[in-house]
Design a protein around this motif. Structure first.
Motif, PDB file in Angstrom:
ATOM      1  N   CYS A 175      44.207  88.652  34.658  1.00 44.13           N
ATOM      2  CA  CYS A 175      42.821  88.322  34.969  1.00 44.13           C
ATOM      3  C   CYS A 175      42.181  89.587  35.517  1.00 44.13           C
ATOM      4  CB  CYS A 175      42.795  87.196  36.005  1.00 44.13           C
ATOM      5  SG  CYS A 175      41.156  86.658  36.450  1.00 44.13           S
ATOM      6  N   GLU A 176      41.004  89.881  35.030  1.00 46.47           N
ATOM      7  CA  GLU A 176      40.314  91.078  35.478  1.00 46.47           C
ATOM      8  C   GLU A 176      39.466  90.726  36.701  1.00 46.47           C
ATOM      9  OE1 GLU A 176      38.121  93.415  32.205  1.00 46.47           O
ATOM     10  OE2 GLU A 176      36.663  92.155  33.213  1.00 46.47           O
ATOM     11  N   ALA A 177      39.386  91.642  37.663  1.00 47.65           N
ATOM     12  CA  ALA A 177      38.592  91.375  38.869  1.00 47.65           C
ATOM     13  C   ALA A 177      37.440  92.368  38.976  1.00 47.65           C
ATOM     14  CB  ALA A 177      39.475  91.483  40.102  1.00 47.65           C
ATOM     15  N   ALA A 178      36.403  91.978  39.699  1.00 49.30           N
ATOM     16  CA  ALA A 178      35.320  92.912  40.008  1.00 49.30           C
ATOM     17  C   ALA A 178      35.868  93.980  40.959  1.00 49.30           C
ATOM     18  CB  ALA A 178      34.146  92.173  40.639  1.00 49.30           C
ATOM     19  N   HIS A 179      35.110  95.066  41.101  1.00 51.21           N
ATOM     20  CA  HIS A 179      35.579  96.232  41.867  1.00 51.21           C
ATOM     21  C   HIS A 179      35.926  95.850  43.313  1.00 51.21           C
ATOM     22  CE1 HIS A 179      36.335 100.356  42.353  1.00 51.21           C
ATOM     23  NE2 HIS A 179      35.143 100.778  42.741  1.00 51.21           N
ATOM     24  N   GLY A 180      37.177  95.983  43.655  1.00 47.80           N
ATOM     25  CA  GLY A 180      37.636  95.727  45.019  1.00 47.80           C
ATOM     26  C   GLY A 180      38.026  94.295  45.305  1.00 47.80           C
ATOM     27  N   ARG A 181      37.720  93.379  44.376  1.00 46.39           N
ATOM     28  CA  ARG A 181      37.884  91.954  44.694  1.00 46.39           C
ATOM     29  C   ARG A 181      39.218  91.370  44.224  1.00 46.39           C
ATOM     30  NH1 ARG A 181      34.164  93.839  47.378  1.00 46.39           N
ATOM     31  NH2 ARG A 181      32.142  94.078  46.399  1.00 46.39           N
ATOM     32  N   ALA A 182      40.088  92.225  43.695  1.00 47.93           N
ATOM     33  CA  ALA A 182      41.354  91.715  43.154  1.00 47.93           C
ATOM     34  C   ALA A 182      42.140  90.857  44.161  1.00 47.93           C
ATOM     35  CB  ALA A 182      42.209  92.874  42.640  1.00 47.93           C
ATOM     36  N   PRO A 183      42.199  91.246  45.453  1.00 45.32           N
ATOM     37  CA  PRO A 183      42.969  90.407  46.373  1.00 45.32           C
ATOM     38  C   PRO A 183      42.368  88.998  46.534  1.00 45.32           C
ATOM     39  CG  PRO A 183      42.638  92.583  47.316  1.00 45.32           C
ATOM     40  CD  PRO A 183      41.739  92.491  46.108  1.00 45.32           C
ATOM     41  N   ALA A 184      41.043  88.891  46.461  1.00 49.56           N
ATOM     42  CA  ALA A 184      40.417  87.563  46.538  1.00 49.56           C
ATOM     43  C   ALA A 184      40.747  86.770  45.280  1.00 49.56           C
ATOM     44  CB  ALA A 184      38.901  87.696  46.716  1.00 49.56           C
ATOM     45  N   VAL A 185      40.680  87.431  44.121  1.00 52.84           N
ATOM     46  CA  VAL A 185      40.993  86.759  42.863  1.00 52.84           C
ATOM     47  C   VAL A 185      42.443  86.277  42.878  1.00 52.84           C
ATOM     48  CG1 VAL A 185      41.201  87.083  40.357  1.00 52.84           C
ATOM     49  CG2 VAL A 185      39.246  88.051  41.586  1.00 52.84           C
ATOM     50  N   ALA A 186      43.341  87.145  43.346  1.00 51.18           N
ATOM     51  CA  ALA A 186      44.763  86.776  43.405  1.00 51.18           C
ATOM     52  C   ALA A 186      44.979  85.616  44.383  1.00 51.18           C
ATOM     53  CB  ALA A 186      45.602  87.981  43.810  1.00 51.18           C
ATOM     54  N   SER A 187      44.224  85.606  45.481  1.00 51.76           N
ATOM     55  CA  SER A 187      44.344  84.504  46.453  1.00 51.76           C
ATOM     56  C   SER A 187      43.977  83.180  45.789  1.00 51.76           C
ATOM     57  CB  SER A 187      43.422  84.743  47.659  1.00 51.76           C
ATOM     58  OG  SER A 187      43.757  85.945  48.317  1.00 51.76           O
ATOM     59  N   GLY A 188      42.938  83.221  44.945  1.00 47.03           N
ATOM     60  CA  GLY A 188      42.528  82.016  44.230  1.00 47.03           C
ATOM     61  C   GLY A 188      43.586  81.571  43.233  1.00 47.03           C
ATOM     62  N   ILE A 189      44.121  82.529  42.473  1.00 46.08           N
ATOM     63  CA  ILE A 189      45.161  82.208  41.478  1.00 46.08           C
ATOM     64  C   ILE A 189      46.368  81.581  42.170  1.00 46.08           C
ATOM     65  CG2 ILE A 189      46.829  83.241  39.862  1.00 46.08           C
ATOM     66  CD1 ILE A 189      44.650  85.361  39.236  1.00 46.08           C
ATOM     67  N   ARG A 190      46.733  82.167  43.317  1.00 53.50           N
ATOM     68  CA  ARG A 190      47.899  81.695  44.078  1.00 53.50           C
ATOM     69  C   ARG A 190      47.765  80.225  44.481  1.00 53.50           C
ATOM     70  NH1 ARG A 190      52.110  81.850  44.041  1.00 53.50           N
ATOM     71  NH2 ARG A 190      53.761  83.169  44.763  1.00 53.50           N
ATOM     72  N   ARG A 191      46.540  79.796  44.798  1.00 49.29           N
ATOM     73  CA  ARG A 191      46.337  78.414  45.235  1.00 49.29           C
ATOM     74  C   ARG A 191      46.587  77.432  44.096  1.00 49.29           C
ATOM     75  NH1 ARG A 191      46.050  81.304  48.747  1.00 49.29           N
ATOM     76  NH2 ARG A 191      45.285  81.044  50.860  1.00 49.29           N
ATOM     77  N   VAL A 192      46.330  77.882  42.873  1.00 47.37           N
ATOM     78  CA  VAL A 192      46.517  76.988  41.723  1.00 47.37           C
ATOM     79  C   VAL A 192      47.976  76.998  41.279  1.00 47.37           C
ATOM     80  CG1 VAL A 192      45.734  76.441  39.382  1.00 47.37           C
ATOM     81  CG2 VAL A 192      44.142  77.473  41.009  1.00 47.37           C
ATOM     82  N   HIS A 193      48.617  78.164  41.365  1.00 38.55           N
ATOM     83  CA  HIS A 193      49.998  78.303  40.888  1.00 38.55           C
ATOM     84  C   HIS A 193      50.911  78.852  41.992  1.00 38.55           C
ATOM     85  CE1 HIS A 193      48.667  77.353  36.873  1.00 38.55           C
ATOM     86  NE2 HIS A 193      47.760  78.310  36.924  1.00 38.55           N
ATOM     87  N   PRO A 194      51.257  78.006  42.947  1.00 38.05           N
ATOM     88  CA  PRO A 194      52.058  78.500  44.078  1.00 38.05           C
ATOM     89  C   PRO A 194      53.470  78.934  43.685  1.00 38.05           C
ATOM     90  CG  PRO A 194      51.695  76.113  44.221  1.00 38.05           C
ATOM     91  CD  PRO A 194      50.870  76.605  43.090  1.00 38.05           C
ATOM     92  N   ASP A 195      53.923  78.554  42.479  1.00 34.55           N
ATOM     93  CA  ASP A 195      55.292  78.902  42.083  1.00 34.55           C
ATOM     94  C   ASP A 195      55.350  80.084  41.125  1.00 34.55           C
ATOM     95  OD1 ASP A 195      53.910  77.439  40.232  1.00 34.55           O
ATOM     96  OD2 ASP A 195      55.664  76.379  39.451  1.00 34.55           O
ATOM     97  N   LYS A 196      54.224  80.719  40.855  1.00 38.15           N
ATOM     98  CA  LYS A 196      54.227  81.851  39.927  1.00 38.15           C
ATOM     99  C   LYS A 196      54.255  83.174  40.690  1.00 38.15           C
ATOM    100  CE  LYS A 196      54.172  79.216  36.451  1.00 38.15           C
ATOM    101  NZ  LYS A 196      53.162  78.670  35.569  1.00 38.15           N
ATOM    102  N   VAL A 197      54.608  84.250  39.972  1.00 35.52           N
ATOM    103  CA  VAL A 197      54.548  85.590  40.561  1.00 35.52           C
ATOM    104  C   VAL A 197      53.133  86.127  40.329  1.00 35.52           C
ATOM    105  CG1 VAL A 197      55.465  87.945  40.468  1.00 35.52           C
ATOM    106  CG2 VAL A 197      56.992  85.983  40.103  1.00 35.52           C
TER     107      VAL A 197
END
Lengths: 364, 250, 75
Positions: B65-87
């Motif tokens: 998933c591509e993120a806006a400049h600097g926002r990757a950690p927020a995007v990853a935080s969102g992904i993590r909430r949906v898939h807690p068992d993924k890397v």
């Protein structure tokens, strides 16, 4: 459908409606006059197996929403005017990457930090898009808590269907007041292992789908102008369909009306009272209430009784932002006037009625 | 013939757009090698940033998933909430992580987000043409510090890894370099450690790679590696900056 | 004594010479040919000297090098 009505504060009813609509992820940052939404979500979402995150900023919140949406989650976010402004970068990304999101703006007066009283001066922001590039976001403006609840409940599905953010614009008045509402039943929610199949574009890890030949990428970058143009054209073919299918409005007393108000949200309620006041004074007034602000209900204006109507009045809590759309819809067929307050000030129905009489007088 | 080194299946066959000798390619490869060795390529969702590695999603053969400049950690935080068992991981440069995205990275660490961030520190904005980064060294020339970075004007280069190591939610922070085969082997061990801690649900992990930008530094690729060894490492020393488990035992 | 074979993919190589700079046995040189990208790709000039240390492959940013250990019967 549960049959009993419950008395609820707008913001809390919005949050409950989103949960019942299937939203299980909420990312937010406190801002008046919508802070009851994150408060309610922090308390209630975990009870439904959902996740609440208090983000570090609205930038954080919208990008968490983007990530969760890209991963196939059903996401709801809310904020108020300056917070929605901060989210515009993210909205542009969501639209390009076609990530679904249900968003709510409980708007207040501006510009700048403005004030915390109700406003509709985000009309341009939400209907024109504050982010960069060519994109559109369908916007719905409820004028009661019940209508907001119904729109939010439907909104989770609309966002997934159109693979786009859907915005609900409620002014602070609707967020802060209490009304009886009928809450709909809980929609079923997909489990994490069902997402890959249901949302066939979402990032879930390709092991769920058999191999790297089915790798998924959610992105907005297109370096070749030919590819970017092709993508934007594709988005706009979708928006053209949405324009037809999502156009919503109500009209009241247009037949034989001398004057027609155009108003949404809280202002529509005031105009309805003003119509009654005017009727008592022998002036027949009608109302066009746009429910969808984009797409703007141009066809509602074809229902005006052009034999009787002398003027149309865009009535807003802003300095004539919707006025432009009213002028476009009428395309010169009738004179258009403005009745407004702004900065958090709300006109009374006698004020609105007086303005209508003055407008009619001025035409003589 | 017995293969002893083959290109990882974690990388696509697409040729990268990186300049000759740019160490992005090495960082990409070792991250993907570790995921392949762990058997997790199919269970991974990566987040690509804005910067030179904006097209990382074309090269890294996992869901991205591509993120806006600097926002990757927020995007990853969102992904993590949906898939807690993924890397889940983010891959971010120094402009992305240390400048425009400081808020997002700090608060991801504060929340103890269970994803791994790979921080590529090459001390310059590569994609936009060699402007000064928050990590540009004092005296280092860039197109926006043409006489060399001045401490008076710009302050000292920021040490993000040290800053993040002070946050309780960050369980493992290590700085590695990509200047030599030995350091690349060490970098790979660090990547593996971070992914393992993530999978154990320990908390936020960050690996900083001292990297090069031969083009914008105006050096040959080989000279750029020497510059990392002789200059960058003096200010940004290599090693484990934080290992919460070891500290707990000590 | 163990023997190794370096296999280069010249179409991936950008001629950065990082592999050559770390080879302890000077196995690698740059080809006089140019590839489709316009670079002089790395190649093995002293294949028999390779000790299989993998330094070159570790340094390669472009996945242009694979290494194989020769077994009995291999040419």
């Amino acid at each position: 459908m549960t049959t009993d009505k419950v008395l609820m504060k707008g913001n809390e009813a919005f949050a409950e409606a989103a949960i019942r609509g299937g939203a299980r992820l909420y990312f937010g940052y406190p801002i008046t006059p919508q802070s009851e939404v994150p408060e309610y979500m922090s308390r209630e979402l975990p009870k439904h197996g959902g996740c609440f995150v208090q983000a570090e900023s609205e930038l954080g919140a919208i990008n968490m929403a983007y990530g969760a949406g890209a991963a196939g989650g059903t996401v709801f976010i809310s904020s108020s005017s300056p917070g929605i402004a901060l989210m515009q970068e993210g909205m542009s990304f969501l639209c390009s990457a076609e990530v679904p999101l249900l968003a709510m703006n409980v708007s207040r007066g501006g510009p700048g930090i403005g004030g915390i009283q109700p406003g509709q001066a985000d009309y341009y922001q939400v209907t024109r898009g504050g982010g960069n590039g060519d994109y559109r976001i369908p916007v719905f403006a409820p004028s009661s808590i019940q209508e907001a609840v119904d729109l939010l409940y439907e909104g989770t599905e609309l966002a997934q269907y159109w693979r786009n953010p859907i915005m609900i614009l409620a002014d602070g008045m609707i967020g802060q007041m209490m009304e009886p509402v009928r809450l709909p039943d809980f929609k079923p929610v997909p489990k994490p292992n069902e997402i890959a199949g249901l949302r066939d574009w979402a990032c879930t890890g390709y092991a769920d789908r058999g191999g790297d030949q089915n790798r998924r990428v959610v992105k907005s970058l297109r370096m070749q102008p030919e590819k970017l143009e092709e993508h934007v054209e594709k988005l706009f073919a979708k928006y053209a369909l949405a324009e037809k299918e999502l156009c919503r409005y109500e009209t009241e007393n247009l037949q034989g009306a001398e004057v027609v108000f155009v108003a949404f949200g809280t202002t529509a309620r005031i105009c309805r009272e003003a119509c009654e006041l005017l009727a008592e004074q022998g002036v027949k007034a009608g109302l066009i209430r746009p429910i969808s602000l984009w797409p703007f209900p141009n066809k509602a204006f074809d229902e005006i009784d052009f034999a009787s109507t002398k003027a149309v009045i865009s009535t807003e809590l802003s300095m004539g932002q919707m006025l432009t759309d009213v002028q476009i819809a009428l395309n010169g067929r009738l004179p258009v006037a403005l009745c407004h307050r702004t900065g958090g000030m709300v006109p009374t129905s006698p004020e609105v009625a007086a303005r209508a009489k003055a407008v009619l007088e001025g035409l003589k | 013939m017995k293969p002893i080194f083959e290109y990882t299946k974690g990388m696509t066959e697409m040729p990268t757009h990186y300049c000759p000798g740019c160490t992005h390619g090495i960082a990409h490869r070792i991250i993907m090698e570790v995921l392949e060795e762990m058997g997790d390529l199919g269970n991974t969702i990566g987040v690509a940033p804005i910067g030179c590695s904006v097209m990382a999603h074309q090269y890294m053969n996992v869901d991205m998933c591509e993120a806006a400049h600097g926002r990757a950690p927020a995007v990853a935080s969102g992904i993590r909430r949906v898939h807690p068992d993924k890397v889940v991981f983010t891959y971010q440069g120094d402009g992305d992580l240390a400048s425009i995205g400081t808020g997002e990275i700090i608060h991801a660490a504060v929340r103890g987000e269970k994803f791994t961030t790979f921080f590529i520190n090459n001390g310059i904005y590569g994609m936009t043409g060699g402007q000064m980064a928050p990590t540009t060294l004092i005296g280092q020339r860039s197109t926006t510090s043409q006489d060399g970075r001045s401490k008076e004007l710009n302050g000292m280069p920021v040490k993000m890894s040290e800053m993040i190591a002070t946050i309780d939610g960050a369980v493992y922070v290590e700085r590695v370099a990509l200047d030599s085969p030995a350091h690349i082997r060490q970098a790979k061990k660090a990547v593996r450690k971070a992914f393992e801690l993530q999978k154990q649900g320990k908390g936020f992990t960050l690996i900083e790679f001292l990297s090069t930008c031969p083009t914008n530094w105006g050096m040959t690729p080989v000279k750029a590696l020497e510059w990392v060894r002789n200059n960058v490492m003096a200010y940004y020393p290599l090693g484990v900056i934080k290992d919460a488990k070891e500290e707990e035992q000590a | 004594m163990r023997a190794f074979k370096l296999v280069f993919r010249p179409e991936k190589c950008k001629g950065c010479e990082l592999c050559r700079s770390v080879c302890p046995k000077d196995v690698i040189g740059m080809s006089p040919q140019v590839n489709a990208k316009g670079y002089h790709p790395a190649c093995a000039v002293k294949q028999e000297a390779c000790i299989g240390c993998q330094s070159c492959a570790l340094m390669c940013p472009d996945g242009a090098i694979a290494i194989y250990q020769l077994e009995e019967g291999d040419q």
